[in-house]
Enzyme design. Sequence first.
Site, PDB file in Angstrom:
ATOM      1  CD  GLN A 237      -8.152  -1.465  -0.416  1.00 22.82           C
ATOM      2  OE1 GLN A 237      -7.880  -1.594  -1.593  1.00 22.82           O
ATOM      3  NE2 GLN A 237      -7.251  -1.068   0.465  1.00 22.82           N
ATOM      4  NE  ARG A 384       1.740  -6.104   1.640  1.00 21.04           N
ATOM      5  CZ  ARG A 384       1.354  -7.358   1.754  1.00 21.04           C
ATOM      6  NH1 ARG A 384       0.933  -8.004   0.707  1.00 21.04           N
ATOM      7  NH2 ARG A 384       1.401  -7.970   2.913  1.00 21.04           N
ATOM      8  CB  CYS A 385       3.241   1.722  -0.143  1.00 19.02           C
ATOM      9  SG  CYS A 385       2.646   2.788  -1.442  1.00 19.02           S
ATOM     10  CD  GLU A 760       0.182  -0.048   3.366  1.00 19.37           C
ATOM     11  OE1 GLU A 760      -0.870  -0.107   2.747  1.00 19.37           O
ATOM     12  OE2 GLU A 760       0.614   0.990   3.873  1.00 19.37           O
TER      13      GLU A 760
END
Lengths: 811, 287
Positions: A237, A384-385, A760
């Site tokens: 990522q 996902r935050c 997110e």
Amino acid sequence: MNDMTPTREEREARLEGMGCKRKRVEDIRFTQGKGNYVDDVKLPGMLHGDFVRSPHAHARVKAINTEAALKVPGVLAVITAETLKTVNLAWMPTLAGDVQMVLADGKVLFQNQEVAFVVATDRYAADDGINAVEVEYEPLPPLVDPFKAMAPDAPVLREDIKDKSDGAHGPRKHYNHIFEWTVGDKDLTDVAFRKAEVTIKELISYQRVHPSPLETCQCVCSFDKIKGELTIWGTFQAPHVIRTVVALIAKLPEQKIHVISPDIGGGFGNKVGAYPGYICAAVASIVTGKPVKWVEDRMENLTTTSFARDYHMTTEIAATKEGKVTGLRVHVLADHGAFDACADPSKWPAGFFNIVTGSYDFPTAHLAVDGVYTNKAPGGVAYRCSFRVTEAAYCIERGMDILAQKLNMDPAELRLKNFVRPEQFPYHSALGWEYDSGDYHTAMTKAMETVDYAGLRREQAARREAFKRGETREIMGIGVSFFTEIVGAGPSKNCDILGIAMFDSCEIRLHPTGAGIARMGTKSQGQGHETTWAQIIATEIGIPADNIMVEEGNTDTAPYGLGTYGSRSTPVAGAAIAMAARKIKAKAQMIAAYKLEVHEDDLEWDIDGFRVKGLPEKFLGMKDICWLAYNSPPPGMEPGLEAVSYYDPPNMTYPFGAYICVMDIDVDTGVYKVRRFYALDDCGTRINPMIIEGQVHGGLTEAFAIAMGQEIHYDEAGNVLGGSFMDFFLPTAVETPHWETDFTVTPSPHHPIGAKGVGESPNVGGVPAFSNAVNDAFSFLGSVHIQMPHDFWRNWQAAKDLGLIREPAAA
Amino acid sequence: MIPGQFDYHRPASLAEAVHLMATLGEDARALAGGHSLIPMMKLRLATPAHLIDLGGIGALKGIRRDGDHIVIGATTTQHDLLASAPIAEALPVLQEASRLIADPQVRYLGTIGGNVANGDPGNDMPAVMMALGANYRLEGEGGAREVPAAEFYQGAYFTALEPGELLTAVVIPVPPAGHGFAYEKLKRKVGDYATAAAAVVLTMAGGRVATCRIGLTNLAEVPLLADAAAQAVIGTDLDDASLQRAAAAAMAIMQPAADGRGSPDYRRHVGGIMVQRALKRAAARAS
Ligand SMILES: Cc1cc2nc3c(=O)[nH]c(=O)nc-3n(C[C@H](O)[C@H](O)[C@H](O)COP(=O)(O)OP(=O)(O)OC[C@H]3O[C@@H](n4cnc5c(N)ncnc54)[C@H](O)[C@@H]3O)c2cc1C
């Protein structure tokens, strides 16, 4: 102008710029199976690596016998910690300032820990090889329960640092303690609690889960002995950071390392960190002189590379009888597993958990987080935050519901009463953040009106009476969640990773025919950057999005950036894109002024070119300007039309939203049905509404999975359970509820295009909405807090604990 | 997640297959749809040296009527059952159960023979076969024999199959026209094995249960035939008290394991509920 001249609307439409529901350009290859992922990389002579893993949670490694494995046909090498020590790589630094074993060095600290790396000519031989490696273990007592980590007689996990009184984040209280992090005014908060008319206190746990992207972590490392260059294709990522880390730990000059992230099949935080597989594949390639591929299988992914959450949050709220909050006190026990490998900005050992005051105007608050070691896999990534923001949102949103229950007040009403008011922005929170913008009352009110909140509560009241009369075995829950996220890490004044400031970047180069290429330091893993980045450029400089090629992930060609996670791409790289585009536009304006023979100030921008103010027919389009830029620039001006921007954001952005979930639960089986889920998101300026909707659908589905079933569970011996998709809940289309999406728009005042990020939000806001629905369903029966996950069994158990379950009569 | 070494055989006839099974002995395993066996091999929980693929034997596939029985060849897939008109007419409970097994991809390959021979308590077909009073036809070099489904299962992955024997068909007595049936399965998600499931086949006469058989899935090491539970409803009109008695009797023989689906207490409790729901639904369908 003749009739063929396109209208303004047609010109706008042709650009497919911001606000357009442009179809995702990357889907052309993805939907035809033509993506190019790491496992598609096949190089001549490539070898395959696979790990021998520990069956024990905690054990001393007495001996590793590789003789039989080396006799397996196709097996070329078996790498152990001893091998790695010769190149000083038996341990590696983590992003959190700790060190982590690459391969078991004397001891194993979690089940499935990497013990040896077998390199073979194919994947089958490698697997036969790992089955032939004999490892002698002496089991040690496992430490599984984080609440027992700091007991005086707890087993010593990290012998390497057991006598160190200081860690990367200050003093340590115990040999299994990692850090204590405190924020806020303790004395003032204590006073608020002493004076409070009403208080609540509850242990709210957020279970260990895993991001579980469809594509697991993997890499191909290829070392060129002649050139002394290392090329790594990986599921990264943050490819640029990986290259810097490799340069630092492998002591190779950075220009001799090429890191390439090809298409990535989902990341969700799982692919931010550095894992033993990467190091071992690189060392194996250096040792053998051949490319080496390492591909994690599903069980390895779920049980070793980066869990998320595992926060145990003792939450206290002080309030007046009328329901005005007066103080917040939170203590978190954070289970980090065997090594502190959290992927947070370096100075933030608990991420941005101090967003825990949420959307409410707390006059004072105090937070303390203790991180501890246990015999579990390391990680602690932001699934996902933004960093630890989901945990914080869950903590405060459950807390507010518990307070509402104690006050006998409607939870939505309690929220409305305590929201930060629109005129308070920019708002300084008690725990140190400056919220950029928001209009919480409007969003909440719109949500409540859309779902007919009052009507739902009336229905619920009637059904509760029916349940009490024994006419139904179903209970109805309404879950309200109002979250404020903090995303876009981040300003260099407080955000860095290993000392690298968290800026991001964009380079745009336009070519003579009015088409161009744009490259960024971010890396899409499914977010659709190739689509949306081009839309920003289209609106900014009037070149159709279709004519802009977006490229990310190759560290040789892309500008340096910190990558994609924590909803930072739009807030940071999105800003860099706009700023680079504006530099191009400024040069274009000079070229247009020269060509149109006016002063620059006499020009105005008009969709896709410059027009002379007051003379509408004198117009020069960007396409023509591109040609002129190369072939007849004004005297003294360099030819060409390109720009670079590195953007250091002045602040974070603070997206928010109001979610409402309606659920029915059959108490006899625990089976629930999500009747309705409404999600209103405010992410500021909306670049592509269709992509936003897709992001919200995906994030809500993950939130549903987490709240209603996901768990990486360890038994008392430290065996990891739920390590496959049989048990780890990944909902299919059949289980997934229908999503209703909606929005308000409150742009960020400090972001060049006013965008805040959205990827997110649905995970952050969704989890408390589901959990509050379940808890709300049971609340009239005297229940205060039921821990996640709320699967069928746990719902039934909750009903049983409340005395609602009857056994059938035998006679 | 990579299987070990094995040899692959694809016999063209049943005789050849039986011969291979006999000569290769304990090292050989039959391969049907592979959707239970191959996952086990990938985890190296099964490490057969020889795989004998039954897919090339035409005689093992197909559905035919034999007097008052339906005979289903071992390699008939779950998808074939769903597509079959005779099954829809005579044995609709098989279609109801098939639809609750896994997902379409698995059902295209997974076979009835593999499902009942596997011996995993999570498989759905065995309890249905017990409720239907089916027999399994087994064949080895020594000849063929039939074993009732209700006597076939001995422990988890232990069955009455002798080494060298193959299961060639399931033989099911056609239930009378107007029979009632239901398969109630509680699962966490599509593709999951049962948390608890109950199969019921019954007939009604004058508003009362005339005959009834109940099978239970994944509530013990083996599929269970709940005799006492069935007795508890025969002769009743399935009033609430009889339903409760049936559930209690069924629960008395359940010994579910603790797993991710829930505690033994929970699984037993919902097992009782599945029994009651299946009985009610079966009765409502009977005429
Ligand atoms: C994701 C997934 C979900 C699933 N969910 C369910 C479910 O909900 N319910 C359910 O019932 N099943 C489920 N299954 C299992 C599936 O139905 C299998 O197909 C079935 O259990 C076995 O059938 P098979 O033909 O694939 O047998 P195989 O896997 O080929 O064989 C299974 C075993 O039976 C033996 N065997 C096979 N045929 C014969 C024969 N003719 N004679 C003797 N021995 C034989 C094999 O040697 C092996 O030991 C699931 C499978 C998957 C992959």
